[in-house]
Design an enzyme around this catalytic site. Structure first.
Site, short mmCIF file in Angstrom:
data_model
loop_
_atom_site.label_atom_id
_atom_site.label_comp_id
_atom_site.label_asym_id
_atom_site.label_seq_id
_atom_site.Cartn_x
_atom_site.Cartn_y
_atom_site.Cartn_z
N ASN A 148 0.81 -1.24 0.00
CA ASN A 148 0.00 0.00 0.00
C ASN A 148 0.83 1.28 0.00
O ASN A 148 0.46 2.26 -0.61
CB ASN A 148 -1.03 -0.01 1.14
CG ASN A 148 -0.41 0.03 2.50
OD1 ASN A 148 0.66 -0.55 2.72
ND2 ASN A 148 -1.06 0.68 3.43
N GLU A 246 4.12 -4.10 12.34
CA GLU A 246 3.24 -2.96 12.05
C GLU A 246 2.06 -3.54 11.28
O GLU A 246 2.19 -3.88 10.10
CB GLU A 246 3.98 -1.91 11.21
CG GLU A 246 5.21 -1.33 11.87
CD GLU A 246 4.89 -0.40 13.03
OE1 GLU A 246 3.71 -0.15 13.33
OE2 GLU A 246 5.85 0.08 13.67
N CYS A 280 -3.19 1.82 6.43
CA CYS A 280 -3.40 1.16 7.73
C CYS A 280 -4.03 2.14 8.71
O CYS A 280 -4.77 1.75 9.61
CB CYS A 280 -2.09 0.63 8.26
SG CYS A 280 -0.79 1.86 8.22
P1 NAD Z 1 0.10 -9.03 3.80
O1 NAD Z 1 0.16 -9.40 5.23
O2 NAD Z 1 -0.72 -9.87 2.91
O3 NAD Z 1 1.57 -9.01 3.16
C1 NAD Z 1 2.61 -8.23 3.70
C2 NAD Z 1 3.94 -8.79 3.19
O4 NAD Z 1 4.10 -10.11 3.70
C3 NAD Z 1 4.02 -8.91 1.67
O5 NAD Z 1 5.35 -8.65 1.27
C4 NAD Z 1 3.68 -10.37 1.43
O6 NAD Z 1 4.21 -10.87 0.23
C5 NAD Z 1 4.37 -11.00 2.63
N1 NAD Z 1 3.84 -12.31 3.00
C6 NAD Z 1 2.57 -12.75 2.95
N2 NAD Z 1 2.50 -14.02 3.41
C7 NAD Z 1 3.75 -14.37 3.76
C8 NAD Z 1 4.34 -15.54 4.31
N3 NAD Z 1 3.59 -16.61 4.60
N4 NAD Z 1 5.66 -15.56 4.54
C9 NAD Z 1 6.42 -14.47 4.26
N5 NAD Z 1 5.93 -13.34 3.75
C10 NAD Z 1 4.61 -13.29 3.50
O7 NAD Z 1 -0.36 -7.50 3.77
P2 NAD Z 1 -0.67 -6.60 2.50
O8 NAD Z 1 -1.94 -7.09 1.90
O9 NAD Z 1 0.55 -6.51 1.64
O10 NAD Z 1 -0.87 -5.16 3.18
C11 NAD Z 1 -2.07 -4.75 3.74
C12 NAD Z 1 -2.04 -4.88 5.25
O11 NAD Z 1 -0.91 -4.24 5.79
C13 NAD Z 1 -3.24 -4.21 5.92
O12 NAD Z 1 -3.71 -5.04 6.94
C14 NAD Z 1 -2.64 -2.93 6.50
O13 NAD Z 1 -3.34 -2.40 7.60
C15 NAD Z 1 -1.29 -3.40 6.89
N6 NAD Z 1 -0.38 -2.27 7.00
C16 NAD Z 1 0.03 -1.87 8.22
C17 NAD Z 1 0.86 -0.77 8.36
C18 NAD Z 1 1.31 -0.26 9.70
O14 NAD Z 1 2.21 0.55 9.74
N7 NAD Z 1 0.73 -0.68 10.80
C19 NAD Z 1 1.26 -0.08 7.22
C20 NAD Z 1 0.83 -0.52 5.98
C21 NAD Z 1 0.02 -1.62 5.87
#
Ligand code: NAD
Length: 530
Positions: A148, A246, A280
């Protein structure tokens, strides 16, 4: 249609524009051996990189920043094309934040990493012993980031990790692989990093397995969903690896009856719909004092209907498309369920007729919503704004806190003191008074979640110090004739009573700090014996 394709035969990822489905480029995918190789390469580079002074490491990062600043238009266009967001947001929420982080912390890090003398209050030991904290890098750090904010979020972890002397394996989200590779270019080529200091892997979760979350990795910086974070935290916990998590949010906005409604309604529209709601810290639910509810609703509707939806690369676009199919479908699901359960669509809710095949949805305002609807309870992560009236501040605070999440929140009031009073009652890592969402851009302030929004901290001095280990060095300064310490063997009745009487002696001396371990006592002692 997905906005990325995997060509299994050639093992490459083909990246596409989520608005037009035009092919943007391709990137080789990493194999499981490639992922292990990246960790090995980071381990090998550690000794050399950590041996540099912090000022030398900062110089590499400042070079990378200048390389980035020479290419702002190119980078902003890439972010907008691969991720769908307006270029203005690519500049202010991505490149500007990365630049601020490098600029501020290249200057701050040398001070933060200086050895820190520790005060020892015990009058005897305070004279005989010297303690200090010396900060050493943790080792290999893994940075896993979401799609995002594909530039500023990974940069946050990478800049701090590298400045502090760690080496890194970086895994960007596959949906933004080209942006991930651009970051790799900026730091490796622009910053002229020594080989192996930063290793970028484009790989699926399955390919990675547990490799990036087990030793020799010494810290995990994960930003993403609570669901995936929980899985990675489990692996890390089994291996005693510290993490920064995060995670998701469901951020409330509370509009008190004395708020400036013009300001609050503009803030709500920007806070709920910037980056197409894929934030987020997005304003995901708005609680409005009943006396001003109708007026507030009228204003947010009027302002939302004026938003211009289109290609992110068009400078006059306010709202781009969503970044991928899964997220688009999730938003439609939340919307569909809400309407089925009785929610009213005040505006938006449809696919705009703009002739593009991508993941567009009109920014949507919902009323008549209840707390058992997904759109109010779960993270929607899309351009939806449920608006709910409240009668008392206690009721608004109760609803704001009645969530598994606790990332950010905002309170809007004409009386700043009253705004702060309510802000202090909200369970969230950051609560803004009369603004929302934007505080990730304040790099000296902590970005952190309560409850299931995560653990650890990004940005800020506290966040920076999570990338080092404060090792305690303790030196004995006893004079040469003291051949033993009073608490060593052999024990005896004398040593027992001496130690026993010292308990109350030390406690009483603490009442008279001047008699304790003053600089003068220390100096006099050292003059005599050392
Ligand atoms: P996601 O959890 O699907 O993926 C995040 C990252 O993890 C990606 O690089 C993905 O390829 C990787 N990933 C997924 N499964 C994995 C696994 N089994 N092993 C290793 N890596 C893996 O999240 P998303 O869809 O990319 O992002 C959206 C989410 O992120 C929302 O929930 C949002 O709130 C959160 N977010 C939080 C913050 C914060 O600062 N708190 C900031 C931005 C986004």
């Amino acid at each position: 249609m997905a906005c990325k394709l995997i060509d299994k035969e050639r093992n490459v990822l083909i990246s596409m524009n989520p608005a037009t489905f035009e092919i943007l480029g391709e990137v080789p995918m990493c194999t499981p051996e490639g992922v292990s190789g990246a960790v090995a390469s980071a381990s090998e580079a550690l000794a050399g990189w950590s041996a540099l002074t912090v000022r030398q490491r900062a110089a590499h990062l400042l070079k990378a920043r200048d390389y980035m600043l020479d290419r702002v238009d190119e980078i902003a266009t890439l972010i907008s094309s691969e991720n769908g967001k307006p270029v203005t947001e690519a500049v202010n929420a991505e490149i500007l934040v990365a630049s601020e982080l490098i600029t501020r912390y290249a200057a701050r890090a040398p001070e933060l990493l200086k050895d820190r003398p520790l005060e020892i209050g015990n009058p005897l030991l305070g004279v005989l012993k010297e303690s200090r904290l010396v900060y050493r890098p943790l080792g290999v750090v893994t940075v896993v980031s979401p799609w995002n904010y594909p530039f500023s979020i990974p940069m946050s972890g990478l800049v701090f990790a590298l400045l502090a002397g760690n080496t890194v394996v970086f895994k960007p989200a596959s949906d933004v692989a080209l942006i991930g590779m651009k970051i790799n270019e900026i730091l490796n080529v622009g910053g002229n990093l020594p080989k192996g200091v930063l290793n970028t892997v484009i790989a699926s979760g399955r390919t990675i397995g547990e490799t990036l979350f087990t030793p020799p990795v010494r810290r995990i910086v994960f930003t993403g969903s609570t669901e995936v974070g929980r899985k990675i935290q489990g692996i890390a916990a089994r291996n005693f690896i510290p993490t920064s998590m995060e995670l998701g949010g469901k951020d409330p906005m509370i509009v008190l009856e004395d708020a400036d409604l013009d300001l609050a309604s503009s803030g709500a529209v920007w806070g709920a719909f910037t980056n197409c709601g894929q934030v987020c810290a997005s304003v995901e639910r708005v609680y409005v004092a009943r006396p001003v509810y109708e007026k507030f609703l009228e204003l947010v509707k009027e302002k939302t209907m004026k938003l211009r939806i289109g290609l992110g690369t068009d400078l006059n676009t306010d709202i781009g498309c969503m970044a991928n199919e899964e997220q688009y479908n999730q938003v439609l699901e939340h919307l569909g369920e809400a309407v089925e359960m009785g929610a009213r669509i005040e505006c938006g809710g449809r696919r705009p007729d703009n002739g593009m095949p991508g993941y567009f949805i009109e920014p949507t305002i919902l009323t008549n919503v209840t707390h058992d609807m997904k759109v109010v309870r779960d993270e929607t992560f899309g351009p939806m704004m449920p608006v709910i009236p409240f009668d008392t501040v206690d009721e608004a605070v109760f609803h704001a806190n009645n969530s598994v999440y606790g990332l950010c929140a905002s309170v809007w009031s004409g009386d700043r003191r009253r705004g702060e009073e309510v802000a202090r009652r909200i369970e969230a890592g950051t609560v803004c008074v009369n603004d929302a969402v934007y505080s990730f851009a304040l790099v000296e302030t902590p970005w952190q979640g309560m409850k299931e929004s995560g653990t650890g901290c990004s940005h800020s001095d506290e966040g920076f110090m999570e990338f080092v280990f404060g090792q305690h060095i303790n030196e004995d300064r006893s004079p040469g004739f003291m051949h033993r310490r009073m608490w060593w063997f052999p024990y005896s009745a004398d040593s027992y009573s001496l130690l026993k009487s010292s308990i109350s002696a030390f406690a009483n001396l603490a009442k008279f700090p001047a008699l304790g371990v003053s600089v003068v006592t220390k100096r006099a002692y050292r003059k005599m014996f050392l």
